[in-house]
Design a protein around this motif. Structure first.
Motif, PDB file in Angstrom:
ATOM      1  N   GLN A  52     137.399  93.562   7.721  1.00 14.47           N
ATOM      2  CA  GLN A  52     137.027  94.090   9.032  1.00 14.47           C
ATOM      3  C   GLN A  52     137.136  95.621   9.090  1.00 14.47           C
ATOM      4  OE1 GLN A  52     135.788  92.317  11.501  1.00 14.47           O
ATOM      5  NE2 GLN A  52     136.094  90.317  10.571  1.00 14.47           N
ATOM      6  N   LYS A  53     137.544  96.221   7.965  1.00 15.21           N
ATOM      7  CA  LYS A  53     137.651  97.675   7.812  1.00 15.21           C
ATOM      8  C   LYS A  53     138.746  98.305   8.685  1.00 15.21           C
ATOM      9  CE  LYS A  53     133.036  98.339   6.013  1.00 15.21           C
ATOM     10  NZ  LYS A  53     133.241  97.578   4.862  1.00 15.21           N
ATOM     11  N   LEU A  54     139.786  97.522   8.966  1.00  9.97           N
ATOM     12  CA  LEU A  54     140.952  98.057   9.670  1.00  9.97           C
ATOM     13  C   LEU A  54     142.054  98.443   8.684  1.00  9.97           C
ATOM     14  CD1 LEU A  54     141.198  95.702  12.767  1.00  9.97           C
ATOM     15  CD2 LEU A  54     140.385  98.059  12.681  1.00  9.97           C
ATOM     16  N   LEU A  55     142.039  97.813   7.505  1.00 12.32           N
ATOM     17  CA  LEU A  55     143.018  98.112   6.466  1.00 12.32           C
ATOM     18  C   LEU A  55     142.305  98.430   5.162  1.00 12.32           C
ATOM     19  CD1 LEU A  55     145.666  95.239   6.882  1.00 12.32           C
ATOM     20  CD2 LEU A  55     145.798  97.578   7.752  1.00 12.32           C
ATOM     21  N   VAL A  56     143.029  99.107   4.278  1.00 12.72           N
ATOM     22  CA  VAL A  56     142.591  99.282   2.898  1.00 12.72           C
ATOM     23  C   VAL A  56     143.689  98.696   2.015  1.00 12.72           C
ATOM     24  CG1 VAL A  56     141.113 101.292   3.262  1.00 12.72           C
ATOM     25  CG2 VAL A  56     143.530 101.625   2.808  1.00 12.72           C
ATOM     26  N   SER A  57     143.287  98.213   0.862  1.00 12.32           N
ATOM     27  CA  SER A  57     144.281  97.655  -0.051  1.00 12.32           C
ATOM     28  C   SER A  57     143.979  98.094  -1.470  1.00 12.32           C
ATOM     29  CB  SER A  57     144.307  96.127   0.029  1.00 12.32           C
ATOM     30  OG  SER A  57     143.118  95.589  -0.504  1.00 12.32           O
ATOM     31  N   THR A  58     145.024  98.177  -2.261  1.00 16.51           N
ATOM     32  CA  THR A  58     144.889  98.456  -3.682  1.00 16.51           C
ATOM     33  C   THR A  58     145.781  97.482  -4.423  1.00 16.51           C
ATOM     34  OG1 THR A  58     146.609 100.147  -3.544  1.00 16.51           O
ATOM     35  CG2 THR A  58     144.343 100.911  -3.464  1.00 16.51           C
ATOM     36  N   LYS A  59     145.347  97.128  -5.641  1.00 13.32           N
ATOM     37  CA  LYS A  59     146.121  96.214  -6.473  1.00 13.32           C
ATOM     38  C   LYS A  59     146.957  97.029  -7.444  1.00 13.32           C
ATOM     39  CE  LYS A  59     142.753  92.551  -6.080  1.00 13.32           C
ATOM     40  NZ  LYS A  59     141.929  91.563  -6.717  1.00 13.32           N
ATOM     41  N   GLY A  60     147.908  96.353  -8.041  1.00  9.39           N
ATOM     42  CA  GLY A  60     148.714  96.998  -9.069  1.00  9.39           C
ATOM     43  C   GLY A  60     150.133  97.248  -8.611  1.00  9.39           C
ATOM     44  N   PRO A  61     150.939  97.846  -9.501  1.00 10.33           N
ATOM     45  CA  PRO A  61     152.362  98.051  -9.210  1.00 10.33           C
ATOM     46  C   PRO A  61     152.631  98.927  -7.989  1.00 10.33           C
ATOM     47  CG  PRO A  61     151.804  98.844 -11.426  1.00 10.33           C
ATOM     48  CD  PRO A  61     150.565  98.289 -10.820  1.00 10.33           C
ATOM     49  N   ASN A  62     151.771  99.877  -7.730  1.00 13.79           N
ATOM     50  CA  ASN A  62     151.934 100.739  -6.555  1.00 13.79           C
ATOM     51  C   ASN A  62     150.944 100.373  -5.456  1.00 13.79           C
ATOM     52  OD1 ASN A  62     154.018 102.281  -7.718  1.00 13.79           O
ATOM     53  ND2 ASN A  62     152.503 103.476  -8.854  1.00 13.79           N
ATOM     54  N   GLY A  63     150.415  99.181  -5.549  1.00 13.69           N
ATOM     55  CA  GLY A  63     149.408  98.739  -4.585  1.00 13.69           C
ATOM     56  C   GLY A  63     150.026  98.253  -3.292  1.00 13.69           C
ATOM     57  N   GLY A  64     149.157  97.846  -2.416  1.00 10.06           N
ATOM     58  CA  GLY A  64     149.589  97.347  -1.119  1.00 10.06           C
ATOM     59  C   GLY A  64     148.537  97.639  -0.074  1.00 10.06           C
ATOM     60  N   PHE A  65     148.988  97.677   1.159  1.00 11.24           N
ATOM     61  CA  PHE A  65     148.088  97.852   2.297  1.00 11.24           C
ATOM     62  C   PHE A  65     148.465  99.094   3.093  1.00 11.24           C
ATOM     63  CE2 PHE A  65     148.127  93.367   1.326  1.00 11.24           C
ATOM     64  CZ  PHE A  65     146.804  92.987   1.455  1.00 11.24           C
TER      65      PHE A  65
END
Length: 147
Positions: A52-65
């Protein structure tokens, strides 16, 4: 009434508005622990918020929302309507149908006129209240407010 999914989305976005930054994303495990929510269920909610383009996320050890926009640009209205739709703001109090679908040949429900005023106030509150305002309020009552 808001769905539990919507309430969890609100809590999660308020949390991220308070604690995440552009360069600091927060992992699902931390969010679910701090909010006391099921990690799998919260993950589905947060992924929907990414779509819905309210959050961004990244994967990996330093990932998250983190938030996709400034906290001042995300209103409660935007969150609620993206999760539950506008029915919360348009449904009749008694018949649970949108008032806009009312058959004009039939009388309105007995509380329609009074509830319409209240519904307008609720709509205004949700549109005017953003995550930044809530974050500032949480700061005032940090010892009382548990996200």
């Amino acid at each position: 009434m808001l769905s539990n999914t919507c309430k969890y989305a609100l809590r999660a976005l308020i949390y991220l508005g308070k604690f995440s930054t552009d360069d600091k994303r927060i992992g699902i495990k931390k969010i679910s622990e701090d909010l006391g929510l099921s990690s799998p269920f919260l993950g589905k909610i947060l992924q929907n918020m990414v779509k819905q383009k309210l959050l961004v996320s990244t994967k990996g050890p330093n990932g998250g929302f983190s938030l996709a926009k400034k906290s001042s640009e995300i209103s409660l209205w935007e969150i609620v309507t993206k999760v539950d739709g506008e029915e919360f703001f348009t449904n009749c109090l008694i018949s649970l149908e949108p008032c806009k679908s009312h058959d004009p040949s039939k009388p309105l429900c007995p509380v329609h006129a009074q509830y319409e005023v209240l519904r307008g106030q609720i709509r205004s509150f949700y549109k005017e209240t953003n995550l930044e305002l809530i974050s500032k309020d949480i700061d005032k009552y940090e010892d009382l407010v548990k996200l």
